[in-house]
Design an enzyme around this catalytic site. Sequence first.
Site, PDB file in Angstrom:
ATOM      1  N   ARG A 285      19.427 -14.162  16.573  1.00 14.69           N
ATOM      2  CA  ARG A 285      18.283 -13.255  16.665  1.00 14.69           C
ATOM      3  C   ARG A 285      17.480 -13.133  15.379  1.00 14.69           C
ATOM      4  O   ARG A 285      16.257 -13.030  15.409  1.00 14.69           O
ATOM      5  CB  ARG A 285      18.777 -11.885  17.092  1.00 14.69           C
ATOM      6  CG  ARG A 285      19.263 -11.919  18.519  1.00 14.69           C
ATOM      7  CD  ARG A 285      19.878 -10.623  18.944  1.00 14.69           C
ATOM      8  NE  ARG A 285      20.274 -10.720  20.344  1.00 14.69           N
ATOM      9  CZ  ARG A 285      20.976  -9.793  20.986  1.00 14.69           C
ATOM     10  NH1 ARG A 285      21.357  -8.691  20.354  1.00 14.69           N
ATOM     11  NH2 ARG A 285      21.291  -9.948  22.249  1.00 14.69           N
ATOM     12  N   SER A 391      27.970  -7.151  21.090  1.00 10.89           N
ATOM     13  CA  SER A 391      27.966  -5.706  20.844  1.00 10.89           C
ATOM     14  C   SER A 391      28.741  -4.952  21.914  1.00 10.89           C
ATOM     15  O   SER A 391      29.490  -4.020  21.600  1.00 10.89           O
ATOM     16  CB  SER A 391      26.539  -5.157  20.767  1.00 10.89           C
ATOM     17  OG  SER A 391      25.890  -5.280  22.002  1.00 10.89           O
TER      18      SER A 391
END
Lengths: 578, 249
Positions: A285, A391
Amino acid sequence: MSKNKIIVVGGGLAGLMAVIKAAEAGVEVEAFSLVPFKRSHSLCAQGGINAALNTKGENDSIQQHFEDTIVGGDFLANQTPVKGLVEAAPGLIYAFDRMGVMFNRTPEGLIDLRLFGGVKNRRTAFAGATTGQQLLYALDEQVRKWIAKGKVKEYIGWEFLSAVVDDEGICRGIVAQDLNSMEIRAFRADAVILATGGAGMIYGKSTNSVICTGSAAGAVYRQGVPFANGEFVQFHPTAMPGDDKLRLMSEASRGEGGRIWTYKDGKPWYFLEEWYPAYGNLVPRDIASRAIYKVCVEMGLGIDGKNQVYLDLTHKDPEFLEVRLGGILEIYRNFYGEDPVKVPMKIFPAPHYFMGGIYVDWNHMTPIPGLFAAGECDYMYHGANRLGANSLLSAAYSGYICGPNAVKYIKGLQKSAEDISQKVFDRELNRQAGIFEAIYRMDGTENPYTIHEELGETMITHVGVVRYDKNLKLADEKIQELMERYKRINVNDTGRWANDVVPFVNQLWNMLELARVITLGALNRNESRGSHYKPEYPDRNDEEWLKTTKAYWTESGPRFEYEDVDISLLKPRARKYD
Amino acid sequence: MAEFIHLKIKRQNGPNESPRWEEFKVPYKPNMNVVSVLMEIRKNPVNAQGQKTTPVTWDCSCLEEVCGACTMIINGNVRQACSALIDKMPSQVITLEPLSKFPVIRDLKVDRSVLFEHLKKVKAWINIDGTFDLGPGPRVPEKERRWMYEISRCMTCGCCYEACPNFNARSSFIGPAPLAQVLRFNNHPTGAMDKEARLETIMGDGGITDCGNAQNCIEACPKKIPLTTAIAKLNRDTTLYSIGRWFNR
């Protein structure tokens, strides 16, 4: 003596997992949450959860998951805890599976896997494009079972204000506020687990829910718990630009074949595929965000001259897209009015995830004994950049080990919270009540929501994808100016029932304190690593900066210390995706 | 588009206070929704008459219609405020009211805890022995998963309750959403092991027979969960179950 009670603050994935694990161990649990657990921010996680199940014939392995995570985090994550994370991942997915999570299935009825960023193997289990929602709901259901059994007590609509710390420096409970009655009360507990999530609201607009203020983390930071790696804030490359929120368009869209492009010389230009042929649209990302930023801001090639590029799924089969990405297609249709199946989506990077957070040891305990932290609010697993779909894993895993660690801790206690003098609780209660009485009396000229808006603009402009020392200094000056103006707030509502403004004013101060931690941490760190990118120091500098940042609260602003990173399992190497 | 967004909000200071209407004029910007308009008001809490007032209290969290928090009545229809886009509304006055079937806490904020109590009643969970690693769960055919997933997207927002003529503050009707959950859990291979207990519950007071088949719920559901189909299917399941129970007496 010992009633063996644990308080868990936060009803997201980490918090609920900690609740369940503590309840399974036979401990009495009180669970505090701002909102009904089902409405916690974990439900905004979309794309999936990683585990090296190796069911796709790609020779995936725990070791590969480990290396991808460490390299993805640019070597800033402590390696031993990450090893624990990736090893536990398959078992965790199976536990969720047994809870009835509606993971997408292969034709054989097995859990299907898809591709995600920064990896080469299919490793991401998913439930449509609402995986976080489905995992959260599963835990919510399990916790409801424990509540029905009378083993867990819930406090919904309560906000954590501070930890109760006794004269020996041990955490013995919390002070919290009922957001309807506004009552502030002290609660005894032998251990407290904070699972209070990220702090996207510091950036004003982000992919986060509005409850993600980071206020609880800010509160314990002010009580002496270091805040670690604050400068590492993930910008998700693909979010819908918006005036109230930057709505996430999952990385899964690229995992399933979505392509990012803009026009150059009148023709579609797939710049990620050109710049990073090895990983293409699935670079991590931080890299994708920087590339989009470069194309839009530096090269001026955004679509319609704006800060936006296309995320294109239109070449994919519509039914395939509905089954695997339905949730995000729905969000884009509802909020933008266009159909991503037919028209490419317009996206731009947005603040998304805090790799940094409350400093904890490998058992997830903070330096205040008895006070633990798990989930996004801790700093443990993602180093300088988090890989997509890690996550949900780290949230679930940290709760999974934090619960039992807290139980183990209380078994070793000499004194129970019940044995502690009432004075200790009254002292903290009175301190908090005093802070709130002062807020009720604020009758100046400044509006707290306007100060918050300016904070967000400052952070997103100066402490964003690309960071310059000059701008970071400007940002810190601005934050200090806002802290001055904070003193002249007018609360506009002095009601003592369901008053939204007064708690927000309290949260705002914690946000301002953490904003300085982020900004000054970034100013100090003269290198580029993962999400932290300074053109003036474009390279990673392991010699000086392979270190965890620890910010300590002082009256005059954060004081920084740096700590070596555990690199015992994988020697740092250059991070390459091209 | 008008320069201002004209709002009429039904306000109430507390559970036992009487409601009153207050009007607001908020400067128009493109791409606003009801939540962002309410956020503008709190930056400058002044009503349409130019008088200082308190900011409006309401629930919201995710702002992407996944959490269900910001459910309210907008222009007479129950829906989430975040996805109520101003540009798509008729340009006259926008009215905002709290849900009518739940106790008002303040302004647009209501107490929906009963929704979660009903989920408890029907045992809307899979009774696992523990979270430890016992290997994978049962295989699930993808076709089955798809409809169970549709039901498992229920965000417990309360729209179906608000729309249902058979549910109100005094009724014991368990409501459409938990019934759909019963179907979903009863069809999961492990969940099916507690099928009878769930069916017994919904065959009791406030159960499935309280559904008057008005079919308002399916219209109101923002996630288009096939509530009426689920209830119809459950009706059959409860009938079969009671016949079976009769035979096994």
